[in-house]
Write an enzyme that holds these catalytic residues in place. Sequence first.
Site, PDB file in Angstrom:
ATOM      1  N   GLN A   1       0.801  -1.214   0.000  1.00 25.46           N
ATOM      2  CA  GLN A   1       0.000   0.000   0.000  1.00 25.46           C
ATOM      3  C   GLN A   1       0.842   1.276   0.000  1.00 25.46           C
ATOM      4  O   GLN A   1       0.323   2.340  -0.332  1.00 25.46           O
ATOM      5  CB  GLN A   1      -0.950  -0.005   1.196  1.00 25.46           C
ATOM      6  CG  GLN A   1      -2.005  -1.096   1.092  1.00 25.46           C
ATOM      7  CD  GLN A   1      -2.923  -1.131   2.288  1.00 25.46           C
ATOM      8  OE1 GLN A   1      -2.640  -1.790   3.282  1.00 25.46           O
ATOM      9  NE2 GLN A   1      -4.031  -0.415   2.212  1.00 25.46           N
TER      10      GLN A   1
ATOM     11  N   HIS B   1       1.229  -9.615   4.737  1.00 21.84           N
ATOM     12  CA  HIS B   1       0.079  -8.718   4.615  1.00 21.84           C
ATOM     13  C   HIS B   1      -0.415  -8.763   3.171  1.00 21.84           C
ATOM     14  O   HIS B   1      -0.381  -7.763   2.449  1.00 21.84           O
ATOM     15  CB  HIS B   1       0.454  -7.294   5.033  1.00 21.84           C
ATOM     16  CG  HIS B   1      -0.724  -6.426   5.366  1.00 21.84           C
ATOM     17  ND1 HIS B   1      -0.836  -5.719   6.555  1.00 21.84           N
ATOM     18  CD2 HIS B   1      -1.839  -6.131   4.670  1.00 21.84           C
ATOM     19  CE1 HIS B   1      -1.962  -5.027   6.567  1.00 21.84           C
ATOM     20  NE2 HIS B   1      -2.592  -5.266   5.414  1.00 21.84           N
TER      21      HIS B   1
ATOM     22  N   GLU C   1      -5.132 -10.335   8.941  1.00 18.69           N
ATOM     23  CA  GLU C   1      -6.507 -10.508   8.473  1.00 18.69           C
ATOM     24  C   GLU C   1      -6.672 -11.685   7.517  1.00 18.69           C
ATOM     25  O   GLU C   1      -7.027 -11.542   6.344  1.00 18.69           O
ATOM     26  CB  GLU C   1      -7.009  -9.216   7.812  1.00 18.69           C
ATOM     27  CG  GLU C   1      -7.200  -8.092   8.800  1.00 18.69           C
ATOM     28  CD  GLU C   1      -7.841  -6.852   8.205  1.00 18.69           C
ATOM     29  OE1 GLU C   1      -8.190  -5.950   8.969  1.00 18.69           O
ATOM     30  OE2 GLU C   1      -8.003  -6.772   6.962  1.00 18.69           O
TER      31      GLU C   1
ATOM     32  N   TYR D   1     -13.024  -2.188  12.359  1.00 18.56           N
ATOM     33  CA  TYR D   1     -13.527  -1.033  11.615  1.00 18.56           C
ATOM     34  C   TYR D   1     -15.026  -0.821  11.799  1.00 18.56           C
ATOM     35  O   TYR D   1     -15.468   0.284  12.092  1.00 18.56           O
ATOM     36  CB  TYR D   1     -13.191  -1.179  10.124  1.00 18.56           C
ATOM     37  CG  TYR D   1     -11.708  -1.046   9.873  1.00 18.56           C
ATOM     38  CD1 TYR D   1     -11.102   0.198   9.808  1.00 18.56           C
ATOM     39  CD2 TYR D   1     -10.896  -2.183   9.760  1.00 18.56           C
ATOM     40  CE1 TYR D   1      -9.735   0.327   9.617  1.00 18.56           C
ATOM     41  CE2 TYR D   1      -9.532  -2.066   9.562  1.00 18.56           C
ATOM     42  CZ  TYR D   1      -8.951  -0.803   9.491  1.00 18.56           C
ATOM     43  OH  TYR D   1      -7.590  -0.689   9.326  1.00 18.56           O
TER      44      TYR D   1
ATOM     45  N   GLU E   1      -5.168  -2.317  14.216  1.00 19.27           N
ATOM     46  CA  GLU E   1      -5.666  -1.401  13.193  1.00 19.27           C
ATOM     47  C   GLU E   1      -6.989  -0.820  13.643  1.00 19.27           C
ATOM     48  O   GLU E   1      -7.877  -1.557  14.071  1.00 19.27           O
ATOM     49  CB  GLU E   1      -5.907  -2.095  11.838  1.00 19.27           C
ATOM     50  CG  GLU E   1      -4.686  -2.473  11.046  1.00 19.27           C
ATOM     51  CD  GLU E   1      -5.062  -3.068   9.682  1.00 19.27           C
ATOM     52  OE1 GLU E   1      -6.156  -2.744   9.154  1.00 19.27           O
ATOM     53  OE2 GLU E   1      -4.261  -3.862   9.172  1.00 19.27           O
TER      54      GLU E   1
END
Length: 447
Positions: free
Chosen positions: A17, A109, A154, A281, A352
């Site tokens: 990213q 990741h 994740e 989130y 996160e």
Amino acid sequence: MRFPPGFRFGMATSAYQIEGAWDAGGKGPSIWDTFTARPGTVRHGEHGRVAIDHYHRYAEDVTHIAESGARDYRFSVSWPRALASLDFYDRLVDELLAAGVRPVPTLYHWDLPQDLEDRGGWLNRDTAHRLADHAGAVVLRLGDRVRDWITMNEMNVQTLYGYALTDHAPGRGLGLAALPVAHHQLLAHGLAVQVLRTHDAGAIGIANQHFPVYPAGGDPADVSAAEMFRTLTNWTFSDPILLGDYPDEMIRAGVGVAGAQLDRDLELIGARLDFYGVNFYEPTAVEAPRAGKDYSGVLEVDIPDGMPFCPVPVKSDERTDFGWAIVPSALTEILVALRDRYPALPPVIVTENGASFHDTPPGPAGRVEDPRRIAYLDAHLRAVVEAIDAGVRVEGFYVWSAFDNFEWAAGYDERFGLVHVDRETLVRTRKDSWYWYRDLIASQSTR
């Protein structure tokens, strides 16, 4: 807000990213290089070949992290880059330590080397062993300075978005036949823990995404649908680590391993951890499918027809610009649920949490005003305090993200960063939320 002494305030990013330099130093392609090259996979046809050019600008970026007062920086080691050279991470770790920042690398990741995907990817059990090799190479190079490690990120998203559906790399679209992907990632985690322990690497954890799942109503079919979705997306990826087994027979039967081999795998997967990372989130709500009802656009990805659960909008007074429901109490709820489900839950770090708002460019005074992000972070940090007060041992909080970056299939429209990055010039500008976070951290350090 008051946090316990030693509470670990940090920031988080991931390699694909932000790094760019997609082929520098002999780095081979990852599944995301391949995926983004396909037409129609990413909003506006964008990709991470340059990203925010962190590979060349890491020294400046470390300054932004360190001057905030954040003392932890969670980043990831690009697996395909590491196969060519670990020199970049050598330099990054030295820069972080010189600035007084603790490096917290994530070994995986989502950027699987494409050649491993060509051999089956996470459907191939051998990929777990190759991840263990990657862990060994990284700890041999960085373990003299790095004392905090995260194995995987994740696994539920990699399994669901990338293998069950087609929204993330590698875009396989296998439905429930993707369950072996979950098992092989969990096995990779267990093997990596084993390697890191052999090298006396320090504190080891994992970053799992967790969220409450609510039934849309009291209908027993909706309650059952919510329980199945909750099991698939949450407990499938945490029960083997924290309880030593899969949550039900359907999952156990679907992972592609059985008998003594499964028992041996689960023993590896359930190895002791020093901390447990929670990415959060938003919560999710689901119902049993209603004939003729359109469920598209409710989640970031659409659940295909034929599944026994369908998403419905979560009731929320406010949403991020990504469309995600803002429900801070759900963070407290899931932290308490983890504590209640797992009697031996290790200390937790929120690895996160953050929000995308479509921030405008810096104004005449050079400011990037983002009051909604400040309100979001304030509310979620207060939710962490509530969980601590309820008896959950939460020891840290990492904002996602340190910088605006490539948001996977959503491209660059979604801005999560505390630091604004101009898409044309790549100039960094600290947002108001960066200064707010700096002041919050400073207020805790003066206790």
